[in-house]
Scaffold this motif. Structure first.
Motif, short mmCIF file in Angstrom:
data_model
loop_
_atom_site.label_atom_id
_atom_site.label_comp_id
_atom_site.label_asym_id
_atom_site.label_seq_id
_atom_site.Cartn_x
_atom_site.Cartn_y
_atom_site.Cartn_z
N THR A 84 0.83 -1.21 0.00
CA THR A 84 0.00 0.00 0.00
C THR A 84 0.86 1.26 0.00
O THR A 84 2.06 1.22 0.33
CB THR A 84 -0.90 0.04 1.26
OG1 THR A 84 -0.05 0.19 2.41
CG2 THR A 84 -1.73 -1.23 1.39
N GLU A 85 0.22 2.38 -0.32
CA GLU A 85 0.93 3.66 -0.28
C GLU A 85 1.48 3.92 1.12
O GLU A 85 2.59 4.45 1.28
CB GLU A 85 -0.01 4.80 -0.71
CG GLU A 85 0.71 6.10 -0.85
CD GLU A 85 -0.21 7.28 -1.10
OE1 GLU A 85 -1.02 7.21 -2.05
OE2 GLU A 85 -0.10 8.26 -0.36
N GLN A 86 0.71 3.53 2.13
CA GLN A 86 1.17 3.71 3.51
C GLN A 86 2.45 2.92 3.79
O GLN A 86 3.33 3.38 4.52
CB GLN A 86 0.06 3.29 4.50
CG GLN A 86 0.36 3.66 5.95
CD GLN A 86 0.40 5.18 6.16
OE1 GLN A 86 -0.36 5.92 5.56
NE2 GLN A 86 1.33 5.64 7.00
N ASP A 87 2.57 1.72 3.18
CA ASP A 87 3.80 0.92 3.36
C ASP A 87 5.01 1.70 2.84
O ASP A 87 6.07 1.74 3.48
CB ASP A 87 3.71 -0.41 2.60
CG ASP A 87 2.62 -1.33 3.12
OD1 ASP A 87 2.21 -1.18 4.29
OD2 ASP A 87 2.18 -2.20 2.34
N PHE A 88 4.85 2.29 1.65
CA PHE A 88 5.98 3.03 1.06
C PHE A 88 6.30 4.27 1.89
O PHE A 88 7.45 4.61 2.11
CB PHE A 88 5.68 3.37 -0.41
CG PHE A 88 5.73 2.14 -1.28
CD1 PHE A 88 6.94 1.69 -1.79
CD2 PHE A 88 4.59 1.40 -1.54
CE1 PHE A 88 7.01 0.53 -2.56
CE2 PHE A 88 4.64 0.24 -2.30
CZ PHE A 88 5.85 -0.20 -2.81
N PHE A 89 5.24 4.93 2.40
CA PHE A 89 5.46 6.07 3.28
C PHE A 89 6.21 5.62 4.54
O PHE A 89 7.21 6.24 4.93
CB PHE A 89 4.12 6.71 3.68
CG PHE A 89 4.29 7.77 4.73
CD1 PHE A 89 4.53 9.09 4.36
CD2 PHE A 89 4.24 7.45 6.08
CE1 PHE A 89 4.73 10.07 5.33
CE2 PHE A 89 4.44 8.42 7.06
CZ PHE A 89 4.67 9.73 6.68
N VAL A 126 3.62 3.60 -5.33
CA VAL A 126 5.03 3.64 -4.94
C VAL A 126 5.48 5.10 -4.79
O VAL A 126 5.97 5.52 -3.72
CB VAL A 126 5.91 2.94 -6.00
CG1 VAL A 126 7.38 3.03 -5.63
CG2 VAL A 126 5.47 1.49 -6.19
N ILE A 127 5.30 5.87 -5.85
CA ILE A 127 5.88 7.22 -5.88
C ILE A 127 5.15 8.14 -4.90
O ILE A 127 5.80 8.93 -4.19
CB ILE A 127 5.88 7.78 -7.32
CG1 ILE A 127 6.83 6.94 -8.19
CG2 ILE A 127 6.29 9.25 -7.33
CD1 ILE A 127 7.01 7.44 -9.60
N ASN A 128 3.84 8.04 -4.83
CA ASN A 128 3.10 8.95 -3.92
C ASN A 128 3.45 8.68 -2.46
O ASN A 128 3.60 9.63 -1.68
CB ASN A 128 1.60 8.85 -4.15
CG ASN A 128 1.17 9.51 -5.46
OD1 ASN A 128 1.90 10.36 -5.98
ND2 ASN A 128 0.03 9.13 -5.99
N GLY A 129 3.59 7.41 -2.08
CA GLY A 129 3.95 7.10 -0.70
C GLY A 129 5.33 7.62 -0.34
O GLY A 129 5.54 8.24 0.71
N LEU A 130 6.30 7.38 -1.24
CA LEU A 130 7.68 7.85 -0.98
C LEU A 130 7.74 9.37 -0.97
O LEU A 130 8.40 9.98 -0.11
CB LEU A 130 8.63 7.30 -2.05
CG LEU A 130 8.75 5.77 -2.15
CD1 LEU A 130 9.67 5.39 -3.31
CD2 LEU A 130 9.29 5.18 -0.84
N HIS A 131 7.03 9.99 -1.90
CA HIS A 131 7.09 11.45 -2.03
C HIS A 131 6.47 12.13 -0.80
O HIS A 131 6.98 13.15 -0.33
CB HIS A 131 6.39 11.89 -3.32
CG HIS A 131 6.51 13.35 -3.58
ND1 HIS A 131 5.48 14.24 -3.36
CD2 HIS A 131 7.56 14.09 -4.02
CE1 HIS A 131 5.89 15.45 -3.65
NE2 HIS A 131 7.15 15.39 -4.06
N ARG A 132 5.38 11.56 -0.30
CA ARG A 132 4.74 12.14 0.89
C ARG A 132 5.71 12.12 2.08
O ARG A 132 5.77 13.07 2.86
CB ARG A 132 3.45 11.36 1.21
CG ARG A 132 2.61 11.95 2.32
CD ARG A 132 1.14 11.51 2.21
NE ARG A 132 0.94 10.06 2.23
CZ ARG A 132 0.83 9.33 3.35
NH1 ARG A 132 0.90 9.90 4.53
NH2 ARG A 132 0.62 8.03 3.28
#
Ligand code: HPA
Ligand code: ZN
Length: 347
Positions: A84-89, A126-132
């Motif tokens: 999930t996006e939260q995982d990448f964050f 991937v990108i949105n989680g890391l970018h946040r």
């Protein structure tokens, strides 16, 4: 080369404290390589992903590598829990908090989208989680961070082109491209066209070269891919002509001492050639590569390398300043970081 200021006499006892406290930039960190076993287990559980290890301790015991490929096999298995996006964050935030503790003021962070899109995870996730996480680090930690998208070199150039296409709608969330994964047998030339396209798009370009591969890969990363930095590059010491060029053009090398030790590039840290590279005038920087797998974050890399090789306070100042010089930020911010560095050395 930036002139080294006349440093006050610094005793051997003061050096570890200076290494810890000096401001520094990290330019070679794979975010998937910052995923600690505890987080792998937590994410596996919350996402219902099976992993072939019974416990955190058993997973950690598997971190005994003989070369790059033996590490990559476990590294890609570990990344399979990210859904999930939260995982990448969460992964990036954990790294950025750790970086802050090491007085990292700026990080340029690699990520491997193909590892995730191949499992059905969307590029935006991937990108949105890391970018946040990068945005939050700037506002809450005072650490600036940007993303560099890496192509996996064991895959084809066509697949790299598809990955670039998928990422372009998010173009404002990454600053450049890199090349990583299995080096030997996958020379830079394989990616000539996709790197040329990235250049036209105004993306920064870097590539792993000369980690295990020959000096020829460093030449072609420079001449064919037109990279601005070489990731690793320690094999350049085998080629005097290349050494002269790297010194003359001040091409930054993002050296990762604990990685080189754990992947058996050098038998002991004391045998690492970082001092030879620095003393030959190359723009060497120190980095952690995959800190969750190689036994240390950035300050561990500095402390253990200085202890093992006898580098001096002059080298410490030079390495930190090189990390600012080699970063993809404007001259004004580089100057501010250098002033902060001088203050720490003067104090
Ligand atoms: N080399 C190549 N690929 C990688 C590395 C490395 O050190 N770490 C993560 N992917
Ligand atoms: Zn790397």
């Amino acid at each position: 080369m930036a002139a080294i200021p006349a440093l006050p006499a610094i005793s051997a006892e003061r050096l570890p404290g200076l290494l810890r406290r000096m401001p520094k930039a990290e330019l070679h960190i794979h975010i998937e390589g910052s995923l600690e076993p505890e987080l792998i287990f937590a994410m596996a559980q919350r996402n219902g992903v099976a992993i072939p290890y019974a416990s955190v301790e058993q997973l950690r015991r598997a971190y005994a590598f003989s070369n790059l490929q033996s590490f990559l096999d476990i590294y890609y298995a570990g990344a399979s829990v990210l859904i999930t996006e939260q995982d990448f964050f969460d992964m990036a935030w954990a790294y950025l908090e750790r970086a802050k503790a090491d007085h990292v003021v700026h990080a340029e962070i690699f990520f491997d989208p193909q590892t995730h899109t191949a499992r059905g995870v969307a590029m935006e996730t991937v990108i949105n989680g890391l970018h946040r996480a990068c945005e939050q680090a700037r506002t809450q930690l005072g650490v600036s961070a940007s993303l560099i998208l890496c192509f996996l070199r064991h895959l084809s150039e066509d697949e790299a082109f598809q990955t670039l296409e998928q990422a372009l709608p998010l173009r404002d969330k990454f600053i450049g491209v890199g090349l990583d994964s299995s080096e030997v047998g996958h020379p830079p030339e394989k990616f000539a066209r996709v790197f040329a396209r990235c250049g036209e798009l105004g993306l920064h370009r870097v590539a792993h070269a000369g980690e295990e591969g020959p000096p020829e890969y460093i030449w072609s990363a420079l001449d064919v891919l037109k990279v601005e930095r070489i990731d690793h590059g320690v094999q350049s010491a085998k080629d005097p002509q290349l050494m002269r060029r790297l010194a003359q053009e001040r091409v930054p090398l993002t050296v990762c001492p604990l990685s080189n030790l754990k992947l058996c590039v050098f038998p002991r840290l004391a045998d690492h050639n970082i001092r030879q590279l620095l003393d030959a005038g190359l723009a060497v920087t120190v980095n952690s590569d995959d800190p969750a797998y190689f036994g240390g974050y950035l300050n561990d890399n500095f402390l253990q390398t200085f202890e093992a090789t006898g580098l001096t306070a002059q080298h410490a100042w030079q390495l930190a300043n090189n990390s600012f010089e080699a970063s993809f930020v404007g001259a004004e911010r580089k100057r501010r970081w250098r002033d902060q560095l001088d203050e720490v050395f003067a104090g």
